[in-house]
Scaffold this active site. Structure first.
Site, short mmCIF file in Angstrom:
data_model
loop_
_atom_site.label_atom_id
_atom_site.label_comp_id
_atom_site.label_asym_id
_atom_site.label_seq_id
_atom_site.Cartn_x
_atom_site.Cartn_y
_atom_site.Cartn_z
N ALA A 59 0.87 -1.39 0.02
CA ALA A 59 0.05 0.08 0.03
C ALA A 59 0.81 1.19 0.02
O ALA A 59 2.11 1.21 0.35
CB ALA A 59 -0.94 -0.09 1.30
N GLY A 99 0.71 -5.27 0.85
CA GLY A 99 -0.34 -5.50 0.14
C GLY A 99 0.23 -6.01 -1.21
O GLY A 99 -0.56 -6.98 -1.88
N GLU A 102 0.16 -9.74 -0.59
CA GLU A 102 -1.37 -10.11 -0.36
C GLU A 102 -1.97 -10.38 -2.02
O GLU A 102 -2.69 -11.15 -1.92
CB GLU A 102 -2.15 -9.08 0.58
CG GLU A 102 -1.73 -9.10 1.97
CD GLU A 102 -2.19 -8.24 2.70
OE1 GLU A 102 -2.04 -7.02 2.64
OE2 GLU A 102 -3.03 -8.52 3.65
N GLU A 122 4.09 -4.73 7.58
CA GLU A 122 3.07 -3.88 8.02
C GLU A 122 3.34 -3.53 9.74
O GLU A 122 3.23 -2.53 10.25
CB GLU A 122 1.66 -4.18 8.03
CG GLU A 122 1.00 -4.17 6.68
CD GLU A 122 1.47 -5.17 5.52
OE1 GLU A 122 2.27 -6.00 6.06
OE2 GLU A 122 0.89 -5.31 4.43
#
Ligand code: COA
Ligand code: NAD
Length: 724
Positions: A59, A99, A102, A122
C-alpha cells in the site's frame, strides 16, 4: 498500469515508480484490468507482475492518513483475483511486500525470481496486513511460519519462500515469461484447491500451547508496541474461526491500529529515515548537490571495540579494507577478533545469496605501518578517545594519504575542528560516529567541521548507505547530537538516585516506557570508566579540580560525584563484574541489585545532608526524558541539526528509544509543547541548580507562537532564530 495479451494470457503490470506502491489509482486500475480479463473470452488466464523488475512494495503509506483511502480497499481486490474463473499467476521480481504479497496470495500460482524478496512488513509501520493476508498466509505456509513473518515483518528471500511453500517456483531469469508459460499450462485445471481462502489451516498437534508460548515471547519483545500483539490476534483468529469471520476480525484489529498514535509514529520514522540523505543542513551547506567521491578502498585505525565492528561492516559491503593497529601484539588480537566476527557474519549468509568472501586477495589486509594507507580512499580512525593521540594520527595521515582521501574520526564527542587542525586538508576531515556494536547498529552520525567540504559530507552519506546504515548529518559540538542529549538524561538519573530513588527503579520506569535498557544498566554495559576518563579530561573530577570546589557543584551547577566514586572503587560496570549493579563475574551480563550500593548511597546521603524521599515513576520519567528533549530544542536552535526528524532518527537507531514513540522530539510534540514547557518549569523551579531543566528559549518561543506542528518548527526558527 499496463495490460497486454500474450496469446491467451493477459499480462497485468503494476506501474507506480519507484516501488509500484498500491495507490488508489493503481488499485482501481488493477481491478479494471482483472474485470476486463475476466470478461474477455479470448483471455484464458492472467499474469500479474510489476514494472521495472519490482512487483510491489505494498500500500502507498502516504495514503493511510487520507480519507479517500476508505473508498477502495485492497482486500476486495485480492478476493476478486482469487475468485477469478481463469487462473491468475503472480510473477514476482524485486520486492513483494505488504499489500504486494497479499495480491500474490490472492493469485492461484506464484513464481518468483531467485533474487526476489517477500514479506508482510506492516508491523514495522504499526499496522497489520489488512487485505486478508493474516488469514491466507497461515493457510498456505502454516501458523508458525506465518506468525513469524507477520509479527516480525521480516523480508524472506525466494529460496526460503520456496522451502516454505509460499511460492511454487523460483526462476533464475525471465520471470514473467515463466509465469506466462505456467499460466498456459494450468488453463482448464480446477482452481478450487488453489484458492487459499478455501484451504483449511494446517493443524498443529499442540496449537494452543504453541500460541500461548508465542504470545509470551512476543509481549516481551514488543516492549509496549501494540502492532505485534494485534498481528498475533489476527493470526490466532484463523485458527479459531472460518475465513470470512477471520477477515472481519483482521479488519477490526486493523482499525484499532490505524487510529493509534503508534502507527503515526512509526510511519513518521519510515519517511524520516528515508529523507535523511536529502535534507539540507541547518547551516545551509550544499552537500546534497555535491557529488560523492568514489570509495573503492578503506582503512580502519584501531581494532578495539569499535574498529573491529567497522572493519566488519566495510568487508560485508565488499569494500577492500586495510586494518591497522599500533603494534604486532595488538594487531594479532585485533585480527583474531575481526576474523571471528567475519566468520560469524559469513555463517549468517542467506541461502542463495553470494558468500561473504573475506579471505580473497586484497579483501582485508592487516598492518602496523601507516604507510600501508597511502592509496586508500577513506580512513576511519577508531583509537582511544584522546585528543592528543587523535591529532598526532591525523597529522601523520595528512602526510601519508593521497590528496583526495577522506579522513574520518569515530570520536564520540571531541571537536572535529580541533582534530582537523592537525592536518593540511581540513576540508577532507569529518566525524563518522558509529555505534557499538558497529557491524550491527544502523546509525552513523556524520559530523561536519567548519572547513569540511560538501563533497566530503556527500561521500560519507553515500558510504553510510553502502554500509546499509542510516547516516545523519549533524554539526560539530561536544557530544554532537546523540551523546549531547544523553548527558542531561544520565545526569537526571543520577540526581534521582541521590535524592532517594534506586537504580533498579529508575531503570524499570524507562524500560517500561520502552527503552531497551535503562540508564544504569546502559552505563554498566558501556563501562563507567569511559565517562570518568572524559570528566577527568574536562577537569570536572580528580586532582585537577580547583581547591575549594563544593563537592556537589561544578562550574556553578549541580554535579553528582556518584559515578566518579564508583569508579574510584573499581566499579566500572559489567567488565569489572560490578558497577551500579552486581554481576555474576567480570564480563557477566545478568544484573542483580547490589546491597553494597544501597548502603553506600545511605552513607553518601547522610554525609551530604540529603534527606531521601520517595520518588514516583512519573517524576522519574519526566525528569529524565524532558531534560533530554530540552537539550534537543537547544541543539535545533543552535543549528547543530537540520530538523527534529534528525534527532528522532538518531535516537531510534542509536540509543534504543522505542520506535513506536517516534523519537524524543516526536514524543514531545505528542505530549504537547505547552505541557513539556510547564513540566520543565516546575522541575526547574524545584531544582534551580540544574540548568538542563531550565526550558530552552526556543521551546518557550514555539509555545508563544501557538505550538506549531513538528514539521513547521524549523521554518519558525528561520523567522525567529536571530532573536533567540
Ligand atoms: N508507500 C509509499 N512510498 C514508499 C513505499 C510505500 N509502501 N515504499 C517505498 N516508498 C518510497 C520511499 O519513501 C522512497 O521514497 P523517496 O525516494 O521519495 O525517499 C522510495 O519509495 C524508495 O524507497 P527506499 O526505501 O528508499 O528504497 P529501497 O530500495 O532502499 O527499499 C523497499 C525498497 C521496498 C524495501 C522499502 O522502501 C520498503 O520497505 N518499503 C515499505 C514496505 C512496506 O512497509 N509495505 C507495507 C505497506 S502497508
Ligand atoms: P578501544 O579501547 O576498545 O580500542 C582502541 C584501539 O585503538 C585499541 O585496540 C588500541 O590498541 C588502538 N590504538 C591505540 N593507539 C593506536 C595507534 N596509535 N595506532 C593504531 N591503533 C591504536 O576503544 P573503542 O571503544 O573502540 O573506541 C574507539 C573510539 O570510538 C573512541 O574515540 C571512542 O570514543 C569511540 N566510540 C566508542 C564507542 C563504544 O561504545 N566503545 C562508541 C562510539 C564511539
Amino acid at each position: 498500469m499496463a495490460q497486454q495479451a500474450s496469446g491467451t494470457v493477459a499480462v497485468i503490470r503494476l506501474c507506480n515508480p519507484p516501488v509500484n506502491a498500491l495507490s488508489l489509482t493503481v488499485l482501481q486500475a488493477l481491478e479494471d484490468g482483472l474485470r476486463r480479463a475476466e470478461a474477455d473470452p479470448s483471455v484464458k488466464a492472467a499474469v500479474i507482475c510489476g514494472e521495472n523488475g519490482q512487483f510491489s512494495a505494498g500500500a502507498d503509506i502516504r495514503e493511510f492518513s487520507s480519507p479517500r483511502r476508505q473508498g477502495l480497499a485492497l482486500g476486495p481486490v485480492v478476493s476478486l483475483i482469487e475468485s477469478s474463473r481463469k487462473p491468475v499467476v503472480a510473477a514476482i521480481e524485486g520486492f513483494a511486500l505488504g499489500g504486494g504479497l497479499e495480491v500474490a496470495l490472492g493469485c492461484h500460482y506464484r513464481i518468483a525470481h531467485v533474487k526476489a524478496r517477500m514479506g508482510l512488513p506492516e508491523v514495522t509501520i504499526g499496522l497489520l496486513p489488512a487485505a486478508e493476508g493474516t488469514q491466507r498466509l497461515p493457510r498456505l505456509i502454516g501458523v508458525p511460519a506465518a506468525l513469524e513473518m507477520i509479527t516480525t515483518g521480516r523480508h524472506i528471500p525466494a529460496a526460503e519462500a520456496l522451502k516454505l511453500g509460499l511460492i511454487d517456483e523460483a526462476v533464475e531469469e525471465n520471470t514473467v515469461e515463466a509465469a506466462i508459460d505456467l499460466a498456459k499450462k494450468v488453463i482448464g485445471q480446477p482452481l478450487g484447491p488453489r484458492r487459499l481462502s478455501q484451504k483449511p489451516v494446517p493443524k498443529l498437534p499442540n496449537m494452543e500451547a504453541f500460541l500461548s508460548d508465542a504470545l509470551v515471547k512476543l509481549k516481551k519483545q514488543a516492549r509496549g508496541c501494540l502492532a505485534p500483539e494485534l498481528c498475533f490476534q489476527a493470526v490466532r483468529a484463523c485458527t479459531q474461526q472460518p475465513f470470512a469471520a477471520g477477515v472481519r476480525r483482521e479488519r477490526e484489529l486493523f482499525g484499532v491500529l490505524l487510529g493509534s498514535g503508534q502507527a503515526q509514529a512509526l510511519q513518521y520514522l519510515f519517511f524520516a529515515e528515508r529523507a535523511m540523505h536529502r535534507w539540507a543542513t541547518a547551516t545551509g551547506a550544499s552537500w546534497q548537490r555535491a557529488a560523492p567521491q568514489p570509495v573503492r578502498t578503506a582503512a580502519v585505525i584501531g581494532l578495539g571495540t569499535m574498529g573491529r565492528g567497522i572493519v566488519t561492516s566495510l568487508v560485508k559491503a565488499r569494500i577492500p579494507v586495510v586494518a591497522l593497529e599500533q603494534d604486532g601484539e595488538c594487531l594479532s588480537a585485533g585480527r583474531r577478533a575481526v576474523m571471528a566476527l567475519l566468520e560469524r557474519e559469513a555463517a549468517k549468509t542467506e541461502q542463495g545469496a553470494p558468500a561473504l568472501d573475506f579471505r580473497g586477495p586484497g579483501r582485508l589486509r592487516f598492518a602496523v605501518d601507516l604507510a600501508a594507507l597511502a592509496d586508500v580512499d577513506v580512513v576511519i580512525e577508531a583509537v582511544f578517545e584522546d585528543m592528543q593521540l587523535k591529532k598526532e594520527i591525523f597529522r601523520k595521515l595528512s602526510k601519508v594519504c593521497k590528496p583526495g582521501a577522506l579522513l574520518c574520526t569515530n570520536t564520540s564527542a571531541l571537536s572535529i575542528d580541533e582534530i582537523a587542525s592537525a592536518t593540511s586538508r581540513p576540508q577532507q576531515v569529518l566525524g563518522t560516529h558509529f555505534f557499538s556494536p558497529a557491524h550491527v547498529m544502523r546509525l552513523v552520525e556524520i559530523i561536519y567541521g567548519w572547513h569540511t567540504a560538501p563533497s566530503a559530507i556527500a561521500t560519507a552519506v553515500q558510504l553510510a548507505k553502502t554500509l546499509h546504515k542510516v547516516g545523519v548529518v549533524v554539526g560539530n559540538c561536544f557530544g554532537f547530537v546523540g551523546n549531547r542529549m544523553m548527558f542531561p538524561y544520565l545526569q537526571q538519573a543520577v540526581f534521582l538516585l541521590e535524592e532517594g530513588s534506586r537504580a533498579e527503579a529508575v531503570d524499570q520506569v524507562l524500560e517500561d516506557f520502552g527503552f531497551k535498557i535503562g540508564p544504569f544498566r546502559m552505563s554498566d554495559l558501556a563501562g563507567l570508566d569511559v565517562g570518568w576518563r572524559s570528566r577527568k579530561g574536562q577537569g570536572l573530577t580528580g586532582a585537577s579540580l580547583p581547591a575549594g570546589t563544593p563537592p556537589r557543584q561544578r562550574q556553578g551547577r549541580r554535579y553528582s560525584p556518584l559515578p566518579d566514586l564508583l569508579c574510584e572503587q573499581g566499579r566500572f560496570g559489567q567488565k569489572a563484574g560490578r558497577g551500579w549493579y552486581l554481576y555474576e563475574r567480570a564480563g557477566g551480563r545478568v544484573a542483580r541489585p547490589d546491597p553494597w550500593l544501597h548502603s553506600f548511597l545511605c552513607h553518601y546521603r547522610d554525609a551530604h545532608g540529603i534527606r531521601p524521599r520517595a520518588i514516583g515513576p512519573e517524576e522519574i520519567l519526566e525528569r529524565c526524558l524532558l531534560a533530554l528533549i530540552n537539550e534537543g530544542f537547544a541543539i535545533l536552535a543552535e543549528g547543530i541539526a537540520a530538523g527534529p526528524e534528525h534527532l528522532d532518527v538518531i535516537y531510534t537507531n542509536g540509543y534504543g528509544w522505542p520506535r513506536h514513540r517516534g523519537g524524543p522530539m516526536f514524543y514531545a510534540s505528542t505530549l504537547g509543547l505547552p505541557h513539556v514547557l510547564a513540566q520543565l518549569q516546575k522541575y526547574s523551579e524545584a531544582h534551580p541548580d540544574s540548568p538542563e531543566l531550565r526550558p530552552s528559549a526556543w521551546l518557550q518561543r514555539l509555545v508563544a507562537m501557538g505550538s506549531p506542528p513538528l514539521q513547521e518548527w524549523m521554518s519558525c526558527l528561520g523567522q525567529h532564530g536571530s532573536k533567540l
